[in-house]
Design a protein around this motif. Structure first.
Motif, PDB file in Angstrom:
ATOM      1  N   UNK A  29       0.844  -1.186   0.000  1.00 24.40           N
ATOM      2  CA  UNK A  29       0.000   0.000   0.000  1.00 24.40           C
ATOM      3  C   UNK A  29       0.882   1.238   0.000  1.00 24.40           C
ATOM      4  N   UNK A  30       0.454   2.233  -0.745  1.00 30.02           N
ATOM      5  CA  UNK A  30       1.074   3.547  -0.680  1.00 30.02           C
ATOM      6  C   UNK A  30       0.343   4.316   0.412  1.00 30.02           C
ATOM      7  N   UNK A  31       1.119   4.911   1.292  1.00 28.80           N
ATOM      8  CA  UNK A  31       0.566   5.728   2.372  1.00 28.80           C
ATOM      9  C   UNK A  31       0.372   7.138   1.817  1.00 28.80           C
ATOM     10  N   UNK A  32      -0.828   7.660   1.953  1.00 30.50           N
ATOM     11  CA  UNK A  32      -1.108   9.029   1.525  1.00 30.50           C
ATOM     12  C   UNK A  32      -1.540   9.852   2.731  1.00 30.50           C
ATOM     13  N   UNK A  33      -1.028  11.058   2.812  1.00 34.99           N
ATOM     14  CA  UNK A  33      -1.423  12.008   3.858  1.00 34.99           C
ATOM     15  C   UNK A  33      -1.953  13.252   3.162  1.00 34.99           C
ATOM     16  N   UNK A  34      -3.190  13.595   3.476  1.00 38.73           N
ATOM     17  CA  UNK A  34      -3.856  14.735   2.843  1.00 38.73           C
ATOM     18  C   UNK A  34      -3.752  14.668   1.321  1.00 38.73           C
ATOM     19  N   UNK A  35      -3.901  13.449   0.780  1.00 34.48           N
ATOM     20  CA  UNK A  35      -3.936  13.245  -0.660  1.00 34.48           C
ATOM     21  C   UNK A  35      -2.588  13.101  -1.342  1.00 34.48           C
ATOM     22  N   UNK A  36      -1.490  13.275  -0.612  1.00 36.86           N
ATOM     23  CA  UNK A  36      -0.157  13.184  -1.216  1.00 36.86           C
ATOM     24  C   UNK A  36       0.521  11.891  -0.798  1.00 36.86           C
ATOM     25  N   UNK A  37       1.148  11.172  -1.745  1.00 34.30           N
ATOM     26  CA  UNK A  37       1.890   9.958  -1.392  1.00 34.30           C
ATOM     27  C   UNK A  37       3.087  10.317  -0.504  1.00 34.30           C
TER      28      UNK A  37
ATOM     29  N   UNK B 208       4.671   7.479   1.685  1.00 31.00           N
ATOM     30  CA  UNK B 208       5.395   6.305   2.142  1.00 31.00           C
ATOM     31  C   UNK B 208       4.776   5.016   1.644  1.00 31.00           C
ATOM     32  N   UNK B 209       5.326   3.923   2.152  1.00 35.45           N
ATOM     33  CA  UNK B 209       4.926   2.591   1.707  1.00 35.45           C
ATOM     34  C   UNK B 209       4.781   1.672   2.910  1.00 35.45           C
ATOM     35  N   UNK B 210       3.740   0.835   2.887  1.00 37.94           N
ATOM     36  CA  UNK B 210       3.545  -0.206   3.899  1.00 37.94           C
ATOM     37  C   UNK B 210       3.339  -1.523   3.165  1.00 37.94           C
ATOM     38  N   UNK B 211       3.782  -2.610   3.801  1.00 38.38           N
ATOM     39  CA  UNK B 211       3.595  -3.895   3.135  1.00 38.38           C
ATOM     40  C   UNK B 211       3.521  -5.046   4.125  1.00 38.38           C
TER      41      UNK B 211
ATOM     42  N   UNK C 291       5.580  -7.711   8.397  1.00 42.77           N
ATOM     43  CA  UNK C 291       5.245  -6.424   7.806  1.00 42.77           C
ATOM     44  C   UNK C 291       6.359  -5.420   7.988  1.00 42.77           C
ATOM     45  N   UNK C 292       6.283  -4.346   7.207  1.00 41.02           N
ATOM     46  CA  UNK C 292       7.230  -3.243   7.295  1.00 41.02           C
ATOM     47  C   UNK C 292       6.559  -2.009   6.695  1.00 41.02           C
ATOM     48  N   UNK C 293       7.109  -0.866   7.012  1.00 40.50           N
ATOM     49  CA  UNK C 293       6.654   0.377   6.393  1.00 40.50           C
ATOM     50  C   UNK C 293       7.759   1.409   6.493  1.00 40.50           C
TER      51      UNK C 293
ATOM     52  N   UNK D 121      -1.638   1.114  13.333  1.00 44.84           N
ATOM     53  CA  UNK D 121      -2.987   0.726  13.747  1.00 44.84           C
ATOM     54  C   UNK D 121      -3.750   0.111  12.571  1.00 44.84           C
ATOM     55  N   UNK D 122      -3.688   0.765  11.407  1.00 45.26           N
ATOM     56  CA  UNK D 122      -4.418   0.291  10.229  1.00 45.26           C
ATOM     57  C   UNK D 122      -3.961  -1.107   9.834  1.00 45.26           C
ATOM     58  N   UNK D 123      -2.645  -1.315   9.778  1.00 39.90           N
ATOM     59  CA  UNK D 123      -2.120  -2.621   9.368  1.00 39.90           C
ATOM     60  C   UNK D 123      -2.520  -3.699  10.378  1.00 39.90           C
TER      61      UNK D 123
END
Length: 190
Positions: free
Chosen positions: A60-68, A70-73, A86-88, A106-108
């Motif tokens: 998953x690409x992490x977006x904050x306020x619509x902007x990419x 970071x990355x989580x996996x 997992x990692x991010x 939390x989400x992951x």
């Protein structure tokens, strides 16, 4: 609301390929990875093609306020054993310290124990990356291993901490973790 950024994790898309290469080659990102060499476009293209085709991985690409940002996996996804690793990382320095990493954590965790129905979430963190392994511990992860001289960073052996979280651990920790994020202004589902 305290003005927390709106954070979403969206599935990795082909259009993210070049951005991920640029992020991964940033010294501040590579510093915390097992491999720290400059990744060539060809090496990255092979990696990207592999992760898209690998059923034991999720990105998953992490977006904050619509902007990419970071990355989580998830990797080594093993439903037959009830676990995954997992990692991010956050690639945009301006996003650090805003609670985005805590939101991603939390989400992951919720995804792994809720939607996937697994029993264990596992991660490995360079021992020098104290901020990240302490963040994990704050969400209920327990140190299960110390891998001595597990990887080489700039040619020097480095230790790695192995941390695990069980679904039963999360059941005890979930509400306190959720309350901390809500207090920071993050909008979380009930």
């Amino acid at each position: 609301m305290s003005g927390a950024p709106h954070v979403v994790l969206r599935p990795l898309a082909a259009a993210d390929r070049d951005r991920l290469l640029a992020w991964r080659n940033q010294p501040e990102v590579a510093r915390w990875m097992y491999s720290d060499h400059a990744i060539s476009p060809e090496e990255h293209a092979r990696w990207f093609a592999g992760v898209v085709a690998d059923a034991r991985r999720r990105y998953w690409v992490i977006e904050a306020d619509g902007a990419p940002v970071g990355l989580a996996n998830l990797y080594d996804l093993a439903p037959e054993h009830g676990r995954t690793s997992w990692a991010y990382y956050l690639a945009e320095p301006s996003t650090r310290g805003q609670g985005i990493g805590a939101f991603v954590e939390y989400w992951v965790i919720e995804h792994v124990f809720g939607e996937l129905g697994l029993n264990k979430l596992w991660c490995e963190v360079l021992v020098d990356n104290q901020g990240v392994w302490k963040l994990h511990e704050g969400f209920g992860f327990q140190r299960e291993a110390l891998f001595r001289q597990h990887v080489r960073k700039d040619g020097v052996p480095a230790d790695v901490v192995g941390l695990g979280l069980l679904a039963s651990d999360w059941a005890k920790q979930r509400q306190a973790s959720r309350d901390r994020l809500v207090a920071r202004g993050f909008d979380l589902p009930a």
